[in-house]
Design an enzyme around this catalytic site. Structure first.
Site, PDB file in Angstrom:
ATOM      1  N   HIS A 145       3.784  11.515 -17.983  1.00  0.00           N
ATOM      2  CA  HIS A 145       3.680  12.441 -19.115  1.00  0.00           C
ATOM      3  C   HIS A 145       2.229  12.718 -19.514  1.00  0.00           C
ATOM      4  O   HIS A 145       1.985  13.445 -20.467  1.00  0.00           O
ATOM      5  CB  HIS A 145       4.424  11.842 -20.310  1.00  0.00           C
ATOM      6  CG  HIS A 145       3.826  10.535 -20.731  1.00  0.00           C
ATOM      7  ND1 HIS A 145       3.904   9.401 -19.948  1.00  0.00           N
ATOM      8  CD2 HIS A 145       3.087  10.184 -21.811  1.00  0.00           C
ATOM      9  CE1 HIS A 145       3.244   8.419 -20.547  1.00  0.00           C
ATOM     10  NE2 HIS A 145       2.747   8.864 -21.683  1.00  0.00           N
ATOM     11  N   ASP A 146       1.269  12.118 -18.828  1.00  0.00           N
ATOM     12  CA  ASP A 146      -0.149  12.314 -19.158  1.00  0.00           C
ATOM     13  C   ASP A 146      -0.890  13.182 -18.136  1.00  0.00           C
ATOM     14  O   ASP A 146      -2.104  13.348 -18.241  1.00  0.00           O
ATOM     15  CB  ASP A 146      -0.878  10.962 -19.230  1.00  0.00           C
ATOM     16  CG  ASP A 146      -0.407  10.103 -20.387  1.00  0.00           C
ATOM     17  OD1 ASP A 146       0.017  10.667 -21.409  1.00  0.00           O
ATOM     18  OD2 ASP A 146      -0.460   8.867 -20.267  1.00  0.00           O
ATOM     19  N   ASP A 172       2.112  -0.061 -22.392  1.00  0.00           N
ATOM     20  CA  ASP A 172       1.141   1.002 -22.603  1.00  0.00           C
ATOM     21  C   ASP A 172      -0.286   0.475 -22.688  1.00  0.00           C
ATOM     22  O   ASP A 172      -0.535  -0.547 -23.333  1.00  0.00           O
ATOM     23  CB  ASP A 172       1.501   1.696 -23.931  1.00  0.00           C
ATOM     24  CG  ASP A 172       0.650   2.897 -24.195  1.00  0.00           C
ATOM     25  OD1 ASP A 172       0.717   3.844 -23.407  1.00  0.00           O
ATOM     26  OD2 ASP A 172      -0.103   2.882 -25.195  1.00  0.00           O
ATOM     27  N   GLU A 174       0.393  -0.261 -17.629  1.00  0.00           N
ATOM     28  CA  GLU A 174      -0.441   0.910 -17.358  1.00  0.00           C
ATOM     29  C   GLU A 174      -1.887   0.444 -17.363  1.00  0.00           C
ATOM     30  O   GLU A 174      -2.388   0.010 -18.400  1.00  0.00           O
ATOM     31  CB  GLU A 174      -0.238   1.975 -18.441  1.00  0.00           C
ATOM     32  CG  GLU A 174      -1.057   3.212 -18.163  1.00  0.00           C
ATOM     33  CD  GLU A 174      -1.374   4.031 -19.403  1.00  0.00           C
ATOM     34  OE1 GLU A 174      -1.614   5.235 -19.281  1.00  0.00           O
ATOM     35  OE2 GLU A 174      -1.400   3.449 -20.510  1.00  0.00           O
ATOM     36  N   ASN A 191      21.292  17.719 -30.766  1.00  0.00           N
ATOM     37  CA  ASN A 191      21.713  18.117 -32.121  1.00  0.00           C
ATOM     38  C   ASN A 191      21.067  19.420 -32.588  1.00  0.00           C
ATOM     39  O   ASN A 191      21.035  19.720 -33.774  1.00  0.00           O
ATOM     40  CB  ASN A 191      21.442  16.993 -33.125  1.00  0.00           C
ATOM     41  CG  ASN A 191      19.961  16.673 -33.212  1.00  0.00           C
ATOM     42  OD1 ASN A 191      19.174  17.140 -32.373  1.00  0.00           O
ATOM     43  ND2 ASN A 191      19.555  15.912 -34.208  1.00  0.00           N
ATOM     44  N   ASP A 224      17.991  20.662 -32.958  1.00  0.00           N
ATOM     45  CA  ASP A 224      16.890  20.786 -33.918  1.00  0.00           C
ATOM     46  C   ASP A 224      15.576  21.076 -33.187  1.00  0.00           C
ATOM     47  O   ASP A 224      14.500  21.018 -33.776  1.00  0.00           O
ATOM     48  CB  ASP A 224      16.763  19.517 -34.785  1.00  0.00           C
ATOM     49  CG  ASP A 224      16.428  18.283 -33.958  1.00  0.00           C
ATOM     50  OD1 ASP A 224      16.372  18.395 -32.710  1.00  0.00           O
ATOM     51  OD2 ASP A 224      16.215  17.205 -34.544  1.00  0.00           O
ATOM     52  N   ASP A 234       9.043   1.775 -23.522  1.00  0.00           N
ATOM     53  CA  ASP A 234       7.587   1.701 -23.627  1.00  0.00           C
ATOM     54  C   ASP A 234       7.250   0.652 -24.675  1.00  0.00           C
ATOM     55  O   ASP A 234       7.884   0.606 -25.733  1.00  0.00           O
ATOM     56  CB  ASP A 234       7.036   3.060 -24.083  1.00  0.00           C
ATOM     57  CG  ASP A 234       5.947   3.570 -23.186  1.00  0.00           C
ATOM     58  OD1 ASP A 234       4.888   2.915 -23.150  1.00  0.00           O
ATOM     59  OD2 ASP A 234       6.136   4.612 -22.546  1.00  0.00           O
ATOM     60  N   ASP A 291      16.455  14.066 -27.900  1.00  0.00           N
ATOM     61  CA  ASP A 291      16.832  12.878 -28.672  1.00  0.00           C
ATOM     62  C   ASP A 291      17.595  11.876 -27.808  1.00  0.00           C
ATOM     63  O   ASP A 291      17.898  12.140 -26.643  1.00  0.00           O
ATOM     64  CB  ASP A 291      17.663  13.294 -29.894  1.00  0.00           C
ATOM     65  CG  ASP A 291      18.678  14.366 -29.547  1.00  0.00           C
ATOM     66  OD1 ASP A 291      19.405  14.157 -28.570  1.00  0.00           O
ATOM     67  OD2 ASP A 291      18.705  15.428 -30.222  1.00  0.00           O
TER      68      ASP A 291
HETATM   69  C1  GLC Z   1      -1.108   5.730 -22.652  1.00  0.00           C
HETATM   70  C2  GLC Z   1       0.027   6.719 -22.782  1.00  0.00           C
HETATM   71  C3  GLC Z   1      -0.487   7.946 -23.458  1.00  0.00           C
HETATM   72  C4  GLC Z   1      -0.973   7.574 -24.835  1.00  0.00           C
HETATM   73  C5  GLC Z   1      -1.980   6.427 -24.773  1.00  0.00           C
HETATM   74  C6  GLC Z   1      -2.168   5.811 -26.126  1.00  0.00           C
HETATM   75  O1  GLC Z   1      -2.115   6.184 -21.854  1.00  0.00           O
HETATM   76  O2  GLC Z   1       0.571   6.998 -21.508  1.00  0.00           O
HETATM   77  O3  GLC Z   1       0.448   8.982 -23.526  1.00  0.00           O
HETATM   78  O4  GLC Z   1      -1.578   8.668 -25.437  1.00  0.00           O
HETATM   79  O5  GLC Z   1      -1.569   5.380 -23.913  1.00  0.00           O
HETATM   80  O6  GLC Z   1      -1.034   5.098 -26.507  1.00  0.00           O
END
Ligand code: GLC
Length: 565
Positions: free
Chosen positions: A333-334, A203, A258, A23, A25, A98, A29
């Site tokens: 993503h970390d 998570d 995780e 969209n 912005d 997640d 999304d």
């Molecule tokens: C997990 C996620 C991370 C987040 C953390 C707190 O490690 O992968 O991106 O910052 O948990 O939720």
């Protein structure tokens, strides 16, 4: 062994903010994901993990949940998600969300209630403690440090007490000792499973129990970070068994926990052994830092510790060989980008393909992180203001305190490890902003998008993208699918410090996977094997002479073999 759909899947992880902006912005999304589902199907994956898109003030990009039952306006609406799930299912793609159990946002209604008064019914949803008086001054109940820097306690004046938060101040930790919290989370999970999602990536799951609140001794840090104070403690398993019994099992949901970098194999098996009745599998990060990243400031000095990497792979593969399953992922993503971590910029195509093969031919469920399939790289941060991630900012501050006169060093250190490297906009094409959006994206676009992008790589049959596609085809649709999915794993030549070699075997099929991590040619003896065919390679042909192969830089081959007796 029981066979499950998720063992026969290939996953793809999406960070919604930077995947595709439908969209205009500047922020990715849900409709953006919807529009790219055909792309994912074409790549061959059949499972998507989407990072949080709940309503959130975005202190930690959505991991700080304000309302578990709402979609953040930034990402769209519940109807958008309905459309996305339905279309994904039509295309044969399962959706995993997640699920954040450890904390909420401080703007969550539970916390607003909880902090308002000591006798509020929500008070015990969180972990509150009186301060400690030292030399007439009130300080935190313990000196424990948090993951994002500073203390793991934050003061709240309303009730003159501290709440625990092992991530940011705006992410208060839930009190899992409270059965009401457990019940609330079962309800949240049910709601989304009823909605139609196929499971959860859970998570920070190892942190749900805490040690006794006693100071850490013998540290020079004001707030030392000791993972053991809130990781893998006994009650986590009770909580997860309950969640499994009441939620995951009745829905036959896929769950991937995780467990951070600190779980031992024994602990991991307690979470995700076939008989554990807790989780389907757990992500670990032992293989993410098998290099000298924490000792350098210049990325050119980065060196992979191949032996360490091999040892780590072997440890996890063998530990779960009979009674458990593992996810296979290079990054998420970390972490920094794979190409910048273990790849080689002189041989980007060869090393990228080799890394993909090395991982995807193992036993487990592979997960590709968005952009990995085209070899996206770290972002060249020039300024601390380019950081969006709260923990990258904290690393910079911490490093700057160590060398106040050298902000450049602090920036370099923080950049190398920054989670923002993985969160730059997905590079779809050569168009402005990499085709991610028509307006300037909120998260930066790497300047190399004209060289590295999806559009070009789909056209080029020799690209990294096509290599990933071939790996997925082999695993999901070829005559070798059973051996790749369910075959045994045996690592050989464990002490070779440049080549990672393993065999996969099932019934009368045996595969030999050879991966060179070297820039130089390496000779390797193949005389114990009869070569039947080459299933995949990153070079056009093989240099084999008198039963010896000469492996060129980053050469990687999947052979079908017969072992000579
Ligand atoms: C997990 C996620 C991370 C987040 C953390 C707190 O490690 O992968 O991106 O910052 O948990 O939720």
């Amino acid at each position: 062994m029981q066979k499950k759909w998720w063992m026969e899947s290939v996953g793809y992880q999406i960070y919604p903010k930077s995947f595709y902006d439908s969209n205009q912005d500047g922020v990715g999304d849900l409709n953006g994901i919807y529009e790219k589902l055909e792309y994912l199907k074409d790549l061959g994956i059949n499972l998507v993990w989407i990072c949080p898109f709940y309503d959130s003030p975005m202190d930690d990009n959505g991991y700080d949940v304000r309302d578990f039952y709402k979609v953040s306006k930034l990402f769209g609406s519940l109807e958008d998600f309905r459309k996305l799930v339905d279309k994904a299912h039509e295309l044969g793609i399962k959706i995993v969300m997640d699920f954040v159990l450890n904390h909420t946002s401080d703007e969550h209604q539970w916390f607003i209630e909880s902090k308002s008064a000591v006798d509020n019914p929500y008070r015990d949803y969180y972990i509150w403690h009186e301060g400690k008086i030292v030399d007439g001054k009130k300080i935190e109940p313990t000196n424990w440090g948090s993951f994002f820097g500073g203390s793991c306690w934050n003061y709240d004046e309303t009730t003159d007490s501290y709440y625990m938060k092992i991530f940011s101040n705006k992410m208060p930790d839930l009190n899992w000792n409270n059965p009401m919290v457990q019940e609330e989370m079962v309800q949240v999970g049910k709601w989304w499973l009823d909605f139609g999602v196929d499971g959860f990536r859970i998570d920070a799951v190892s942190h749900l129990d805490r040690d006794e609140f006693i100071d850490i001794k013998d540290s020079t840090d004001k707030y030392p970070l000791d993972w053991k104070k809130f990781s893998n403690l006994p009650k986590v398993h009770d909580y997860l068994k309950k969640m499994n019994y009441e939620l995951f099992k009745p829905y036959d949901a896929l769950t991937i926990g995780e467990v951070g970098g600190q779980a031992t194999i024994e602990e991991a098996k307690r979470y995700a052994g076939f008989d554990s009745n807790e989780l389907s599998m757990v992500f670990n990060f032992d293989h993410n830092w098998c290099n000298n990243l924490f000792e350098i400031t210049n990325p050119k000095k980065l060196k992979t510790n191949v032996l360490d990497l091999k040892k780590t792979f072997n440890k996890w593969q063998t530990a779960f060989e009979n009674d458990g399953w593992v996810p296979l992922n290079w990054l998420n993503h970390d972490q920094p980008r794979l190409m910048s971590q273990y790849g080689d910029f002189k041989y980007p195509l060869e090393s990228g393909k080799m890394l993909a093969t090395a991982l995807h031919m193992k036993r487990g469920t592979p997960f590709i992180y968005q952009g990995e399939e085209i070899g996206m790289t770290n972002y060249p941060f020039d300024d601390v203001n380019e950081f969006n991630d709260i923990s990258s900012k904290a690393t910079y501050t911490y490093e700057l305190e160590k060398t106040p006169d050298d902000p450049v060093r602090a920036l370099k250190v923080a950049s190398l490890r920054s989670r923002d490297n993985a969160r730059t906009a997905m590079q779809w094409s050569k168009d402005l902003y990499g085709g991610f959006s028509e307006v300037k994206p909120l998260l930066p676009v790497n300047r190399n998008y004209r060289k590295i992008n999806v559009e070009d790589q789909i056209i080029d049959k020799n690209s990294l993208w096509h290599h990933y596609k071939k790996l997925i085809e082999l695993r999901r649709f070829s005559a070798y699918r059973d051996v790749i999915t369910y075959g045994t794993y045996e690592q050989i030549d464990l002490d070779h410090d440049q080549i990672y070699i393993y065999k996969r075997k099932l019934n009368d099929q045996t595969l030999l996977i050879i991966n060179s991590f070297s820039k130089k040619d390496i000779k390797y003896d193949l005389s114990s094997y009869g070569i039947l065919s080459v299933l995949l390679s990153n070079y056009k042909n093989q240099k084999i002479k008198q039963s010896h192969i000469t492996l060129r830089p980053f050469e990687s081959i999947v052979f079908e073999i017969k072992e000579k007796s």
